[in-house]
Design a protein around this motif. Structure first.
Motif: not given
Lengths: 466, 223
Positions: B104-108
């Motif tokens: 869930l902790m994508t770069p965005l």
């Protein structure tokens, strides 16, 4: 030399008046008031504290985050900005420090880290100064607190604790004791009260169109039992006369008790629940005795709140309805039972001061405005009105604490500034403490405005018909 | 994103957090129990308004900056408050997402959280400055007040760097260790500190709303 005819008339037609009844309690209490906190008084406070911690008080003591948002809400800080110790959070912290010392987990290990302090004479002295003489329990800060901290309830709890220990402003306690001992807070004897009401009735009947108007005492089955502030029979009989005139003009069935008629309850200010309950019970019993449908408060701020909202809590509910003359006046106007001529007030500009206990703690916000708009053409609101109104400085029993009079008058500056800004030459209000305070600040701050209540506003505007 | 970390960091990120979290929950349960066993003030008079609508109105106060004079006259202060508390919520969320749902902790997402942490850090600095320089705030401040805001400010700075490194694909760094060590400390310390005000918040607001809503002062349309 007395006129023998008149003397004989009195002797033959007037029955011997019954001896006045001893009202109030049978004892003659003089609450022991201390000049300073003694070790015994502090020990008593420690003992009483837990009994004063209901859910609201505890949440309010534990919930302050010291954000300082209350600063601008308080009439003391707004009027006396140079004294930072009048910030509501600071004042409440005089009590909170002690509470934390007793109950906060962190304070058990590191008291000074959370600002906790044991109860000492110095801390108690600060409590006395700030919570009796620096707060009117107006709750304006409560309305502006992000956490919903109820300063009014918290300060009342602290006052109750100090009072139980004997540390209470003497004059305030004397007022409560007078009520306790005599059934009204100015110790007006029953016979004197009856005579005063009869005299006011005669005065009323001497007015044109009012010949048949009455002020019935102890009339069983009347719809409304009207209660009064003792200042009215003592110093402001015109208020009773005006109220009675309005009620008669509208054909309202009302009565006044010759026994317990005092709507005030200064035990709300000294925090003594037992006394507050007793005073409320006396009024309860009078409604029951006279079989009235409504208990009605006259124009008195804390008296209204005590009767309308707190009485049921103290007594566990009441079987009758409760209202106020402000609400009844508005209803009479809205149902066309009163005919008013606004033009009598056309040469004046009016503003209205919302008493804290009537508006913010009582919910009577629009009714006074219904009355005023029906009676005058020139009405200007103050910048802060209704539940946002600033306390005039006379609330919380402040007028009964002469030792804090200088600070009290200074605290009224923000209200004086707001009155000035309206350009009004009449300040309307519905509370006797507000009346006296507003008169004082008008004089002190050079405002040329008359202070009057709603009954006095309606009285000259009444158009009396058959 | 993947959270490939050593066993030691795994222990800190998961079992240690669960234990600390359980401790925190227990402390809060005791706090709430102690509060609820106190008598609630009755309101037996015939109501003029709606106590339940008042409570809801009061709880939603946080979303109505125009509802309170203090926030109405200081919109900048309210915006700060909002950003700071959103940052708190996102940071708490990240302490769960990193070990449990790293995908869930994508770069965005990580960048959004990082930006809020950075803003909260700046707001924290301003709040410390305010507490020191504004006389009426200084005299009501206890060491706990200074410690709490300083700790949060440092935490946001650490979180900001940690997020930045996480976005670079570095899940195990000294900053990540520091970040989770601070989280552990928070979970144990907060129940004893003023930071736990959020537990009392709903009680304070609901009771306020019930009293003033029932008396017809709040949400007057509900009469």
């Amino acid at each position: 030399m007395p006129d023998p005819v008149e003397t004989s008339k009195i002797q033959t037609s007037e029955p011997e008046p019954a001896a006045p009844e001893k009202l109030g309690t049978q004892e003659n209490r003089k609450w022991p008031v201390l000049a300073e906190f003694t070790p015994e008084a502090l020990a008593k406070m420690e003992k009483v504290l837990p009994s004063k911690l209901n859910r609201i008080v505890q949440t309010s003591l534990a919930g302050c985050i010291h954000c300082g948002m209350c600063t601008e809400a308080c009439h003391y800080t707004q009027s006396i900005p140079e004294d930072k110790t009048l910030v509501p959070a600071y004042k409440a912290d005089r009590f909170r420090k002690w509470y934390k010392y007793r109950y906060d987990w962190m304070a058990k290990a590191f008291p000074s880290f959370v600002g906790a302090k044991p109860l000492s004479k110095d801390l108690a002295d600060e409590m006395y100064d700030k919570l009796w003489g620096g707060c009117t329990m107006c709750r304006r800060c409560t309305f502006n607190c992000p956490m919903g901290v109820d300063y009014g309830m918290m300060v009342r709890a602290a006052r109750g604790i100090m009072c139980e220990a004997g540390r209470v402003p003497q004059n305030l306690q004397d007022t409560v004791d007078a009520h306790y001992n005599h059934g009204n807070n100015m110790a007006v004897p029953q016979d004197e009260f009856i005579e005063t009401i009869e005299w006011i009735e005669e005065e009323l009947q001497s007015e044109e169109g009012c010949e048949h108007f009455t002020i019935p005492l102890d009339k069983k089955g009347a719809q409304y039992l009207l209660t009064l502030n003792p200042r009215e029979p003592k110093y402001y009989p015109m208020t009773i006369q005006s109220t009675a005139k309005v009620l008669n003009a509208a054909g309202v069935s009302f009565t006044i008790s010759s026994r317990y008629w005092d709507m005030t309850n200064y035990a709300m200010f000294n925090g003594m629940d037992g006394d507050a309950k007793l005073f409320a019970k006396w009024l309860f019993d009078e409604v029951d005795r006279l079989g009235c449908e409504y208990l009605m408060s006259g124009e008195c701020g804390h008296g209204y709140r005590g009767i309308r909202w707190e009485m049921s809590n103290w007594l566990g509910g009441v079987p009758f309805k409760i209202t106020s003359s402000m609400e009844l006046f508005a209803d009479l106007i809205q149902t066309n039972r009163l005919k008013l001529d606004k033009s009598v007030h056309d040469n004046k500009i009016f503003t209205y001061h919302d008493s804290c206990n009537i508006a913010r703690s009582g919910g009577v916000l629009e009714e006074p405005r219904v009355v005023i708009r029906a009676a005058v053409n020139n009405f200007v609101e103050m910048p802060h009105n209704r539940e946002q109104s600033y306390c005039c400085g006379g609330g919380g029993g402040a007028l009964a604490m002469p030792e804090f009079a200088k600070r009290r008058i200074a605290s009224g500056k923000i209200k004086a500034d707001e009155i000035k800004a309206t350009g009004a030459n009449v300040v309307l209000q519905s509370c006797h403490n507000c009346t006296d305070m507003l008169k004082e600040i008008c004089e002190h701050y050079g405002i040329h405005a008359k202070v009057m209540n709603l009954a006095e506003l309606l009285d000259p505007a009444l158009v009396l018909t058959d | 994103m993947e959270n490939k970390v050593s066993y030691a960091l795994y222990v800190l990120q998961e079992p240690v957090q669960y234990i600390a979290l359980t401790f925190m929950a227990l402390m809060y349960a005791i706090k709430i129990y102690q509060l609820m066993k106190k008598p609630g003030p009755p309101e037996k008079a015939e109501l003029k308004g709606d106590r339940y609508a008042g409570a809801l109105h009061s709880l939603a106060n946080v979303l109505r900056p125009w509802g309170m004079e203090s926030t109405r006259s200081h919109p900048y202060f309210y915006v700060e408050f909002l950003i700071f508390h959103i940052a708190v919520a996102l940071t708490i969320g990240s302490t769960f997402f990193i070990p449990l749902t790293p995908w869930l902790m994508t770069p965005l997402v990580s960048k959004v959280i990082m930006v809020f942490m950075g803003l909260a850090f700046l707001i924290g600095l301003r709040r410390i400055y305010r507490r020191i320089t504004v006389p009426e705030i200084r005299i009501i401040s206890s060491p706990d007040d200074f410690f709490a805001i300083t700790l949060m400010t440092v935490f946001f700075a650490v979180g900001f760097v940690t997020m930045w490194l996480w976005i670079q694909g570095k899940p195990e760094t000294g900053w990540m260790w520091l970040f989770f060590l601070m989280v552990t400390f928070f979970l144990i310390y907060v129940p004893f500190s003023k930071i736990s005000h959020y537990v009392l918040y709903p009680f304070g607001r609901v009771m306020y709303g019930q009293v003033f809503g029932g008396r017809g002062i709040l949400n007057r349309n509900a009469r």
